[in-house]
Design a protein around this motif. Structure first.
Motif, PDB file in Angstrom:
ATOM      1  N   CYS A  40       0.847  -1.193   0.000  1.00  0.00           N
ATOM      2  CA  CYS A  40       0.000   0.000   0.000  1.00  0.00           C
ATOM      3  C   CYS A  40       0.883   1.244   0.000  1.00  0.00           C
ATOM      4  O   CYS A  40       1.974   1.226   0.576  1.00  0.00           O
ATOM      5  CB  CYS A  40      -0.938   0.020   1.213  1.00  0.00           C
ATOM      6  SG  CYS A  40      -2.183   1.339   1.059  1.00  0.00           S
ATOM      7  N   LEU A  42      -0.272   4.064   1.272  1.00  0.00           N
ATOM      8  CA  LEU A  42      -0.639   4.831   2.468  1.00  0.00           C
ATOM      9  C   LEU A  42      -0.366   3.968   3.711  1.00  0.00           C
ATOM     10  O   LEU A  42      -0.097   2.758   3.587  1.00  0.00           O
ATOM     11  CB  LEU A  42      -2.106   5.255   2.415  1.00  0.00           C
ATOM     12  CG  LEU A  42      -2.479   6.210   1.276  1.00  0.00           C
ATOM     13  CD1 LEU A  42      -3.945   6.611   1.392  1.00  0.00           C
ATOM     14  CD2 LEU A  42      -1.588   7.443   1.248  1.00  0.00           C
ATOM     15  N   CYS A  44      -2.330   3.914   7.131  1.00  0.00           N
ATOM     16  CA  CYS A  44      -3.365   4.394   8.049  1.00  0.00           C
ATOM     17  C   CYS A  44      -3.149   3.769   9.432  1.00  0.00           C
ATOM     18  O   CYS A  44      -2.931   2.553   9.536  1.00  0.00           O
ATOM     19  CB  CYS A  44      -4.750   4.024   7.518  1.00  0.00           C
ATOM     20  SG  CYS A  44      -5.022   4.651   5.842  1.00  0.00           S
ATOM     21  N   CYS A  47      -5.541   0.940  10.095  1.00  0.00           N
ATOM     22  CA  CYS A  47      -5.712  -0.039   8.996  1.00  0.00           C
ATOM     23  C   CYS A  47      -5.926  -1.455   9.549  1.00  0.00           C
ATOM     24  O   CYS A  47      -5.185  -1.899  10.414  1.00  0.00           O
ATOM     25  CB  CYS A  47      -4.466  -0.013   8.116  1.00  0.00           C
ATOM     26  SG  CYS A  47      -4.484  -1.239   6.799  1.00  0.00           S
ATOM     27  N   TRP A  53       1.545  -3.971   4.498  1.00  0.00           N
ATOM     28  CA  TRP A  53       2.519  -2.881   4.295  1.00  0.00           C
ATOM     29  C   TRP A  53       3.400  -2.535   5.483  1.00  0.00           C
ATOM     30  O   TRP A  53       4.442  -1.915   5.321  1.00  0.00           O
ATOM     31  CB  TRP A  53       1.786  -1.585   3.900  1.00  0.00           C
ATOM     32  CG  TRP A  53       0.708  -1.157   4.859  1.00  0.00           C
ATOM     33  CD1 TRP A  53      -0.621  -1.470   4.775  1.00  0.00           C
ATOM     34  CD2 TRP A  53       0.853  -0.378   6.058  1.00  0.00           C
ATOM     35  NE1 TRP A  53      -1.311  -0.937   5.842  1.00  0.00           N
ATOM     36  CE2 TRP A  53      -0.431  -0.254   6.643  1.00  0.00           C
ATOM     37  CE3 TRP A  53       1.927   0.246   6.693  1.00  0.00           C
ATOM     38  CZ2 TRP A  53      -0.665   0.450   7.822  1.00  0.00           C
ATOM     39  CZ3 TRP A  53       1.701   0.958   7.869  1.00  0.00           C
ATOM     40  CH2 TRP A  53       0.423   1.051   8.415  1.00  0.00           C
ATOM     41  N   GLY A 101      -4.376  -3.774   1.275  1.00  0.00           N
ATOM     42  CA  GLY A 101      -3.464  -2.989   0.494  1.00  0.00           C
ATOM     43  C   GLY A 101      -4.158  -2.077  -0.535  1.00  0.00           C
ATOM     44  O   GLY A 101      -5.339  -1.808  -0.453  1.00  0.00           O
ATOM     45  N   ASN A 131      -7.928   3.262  -2.399  1.00  0.00           N
ATOM     46  CA  ASN A 131      -7.876   4.481  -1.574  1.00  0.00           C
ATOM     47  C   ASN A 131      -7.998   5.751  -2.428  1.00  0.00           C
ATOM     48  O   ASN A 131      -7.907   6.862  -1.901  1.00  0.00           O
ATOM     49  CB  ASN A 131      -6.613   4.505  -0.700  1.00  0.00           C
ATOM     50  CG  ASN A 131      -5.328   4.449  -1.497  1.00  0.00           C
ATOM     51  OD1 ASN A 131      -5.261   4.925  -2.622  1.00  0.00           O
ATOM     52  ND2 ASN A 131      -4.274   3.879  -0.910  1.00  0.00           N
ATOM     53  N   LYS A 152      -8.959   8.749   2.064  1.00  0.00           N
ATOM     54  CA  LYS A 152      -8.669   8.803   3.492  1.00  0.00           C
ATOM     55  C   LYS A 152      -8.691  10.226   4.039  1.00  0.00           C
ATOM     56  O   LYS A 152      -8.249  11.173   3.376  1.00  0.00           O
ATOM     57  CB  LYS A 152      -7.301   8.156   3.761  1.00  0.00           C
ATOM     58  CG  LYS A 152      -7.271   6.676   3.392  1.00  0.00           C
ATOM     59  CD  LYS A 152      -8.289   5.874   4.183  1.00  0.00           C
ATOM     60  CE  LYS A 152      -8.339   4.398   3.860  1.00  0.00           C
ATOM     61  NZ  LYS A 152      -9.218   4.012   2.769  1.00  0.00           N
TER      62      LYS A 152
END
Ligand code: SF4
Length: 252
Positions: A40, A42, A44, A47, A53, A101, A131, A152
């Motif tokens: 991924c 990002l 978060c 998550c 990730w 992901g 995302n 996000k």
């Protein structure tokens, strides 16, 4: 033709491909085969698939504090093999959900998998959980039946420059088959959603608000509050059906 391997999340030593009900968004409840890609762009903090990730040795932070060994949580497979697994695990199910992901980091490999499945049966239908930061290529633009775009907010802990990519967001707003799902923790999140709705002219009827929570208890605390807001402000509400049914268990 040379093929590009798909990097998928690994669950109990196997690629994370599972037959279940879609748990979120406008197709909630539809029998589906999920294929979970790794990687991924990002990171978060809340998550629920951070094993795609949050590798050992990386600086990313997550609220659980857990790090993962990359080699234990990624498996590379040829797209044709992934298609074969989708047919056998899905037992005839034709709604296939590419998730992660961030699946759009691997568009070439997904395109090959889609070609394999559509060659077997043109009725296969594909949803992508994204995302919203990557613009789909020409093939994916045509091939994907439904985009579930979860842009996000600042509650994710990502810098705004990373999580909001205006060109990508405009692309999805321009698509009839895109829906926008926002993960909501607090009232401040609603102000951010309204800002994005105005800035990018996202039709209100295509916005879904979903309570943040990885357990039924944490979802329950926000569900009624958010449902009232959706009713009063004209947003669509999304629950997290899979958490209600199976908790945080992976691969179901
Ligand atoms: S974009 Fe999705 S997969 Fe990536 S870190 Fe955020 S919640 Fe996880």
């Amino acid at each position: 033709m040379a093929t590009t391997a798909l990097k998928l999340a690994k669950l109990d030593g196997k690629p994370e491909i599972f037959h279940t009900l879609q748990g979120e968004g406008v197709s909630m409840g539809v029998p589906s085969v999920f294929v979970r890609s790794s990687l991924c762009n990002l990171h978060c903090t809340w998550c629920d698939t951070d094993y795609t990730w949050n590798w050992e040795g990386t600086p990313w932070t997550h609220e659980t504090g857990v790090k993962y060994s990359k080699q234990d949580y990624i498996v590379s497979l040829e797209p044709g093999e992934v298609a074969r697994l989708v047919t056998s695990i899905g037992k005839g199910c034709k709604n296939v959900i590419l998730t992660g992901g961030e699946p759009l980091l691997q568009q070439t490999a997904w395109s090959e998998m889609i070609r394999h499945l559509r060659a077997l049966d043109p009725q296969y239908r594909f949803e992508v959980e994204t995302n919203g930061t990557q613009i789909p290529d020409e093939f994916m633009s045509e091939a994907i039946d439904q985009w579930n775009v979860s842009a996000k907010l600042s509650n994710s802990g990502n810098d705004e420059k990373l999580r909001i990519k205006p060109d990508a967001l405009r692309y999805f707003v321009s698509r009839e088959n895109a829906w926008f799902k926002f993960v909501i923790q607090t009232a401040e999140d609603l102000t951010e959603v309204q800002q994005l709705e105005n800035d990018y002219a996202i039709p209100k009827a295509k916005i879904l608000l979903m309570p943040e929570g990885r357990t039924e208890t944490s979802l329950q605390q926000k569900r009624l509050w958010l449902a009232d807001i959706c009713r009063d402000q004209g947003y669509r509400f999304s629950d997290r059906l899979h958490i209600q049914l199976w908790g945080s268990k992976r691969g179901v």
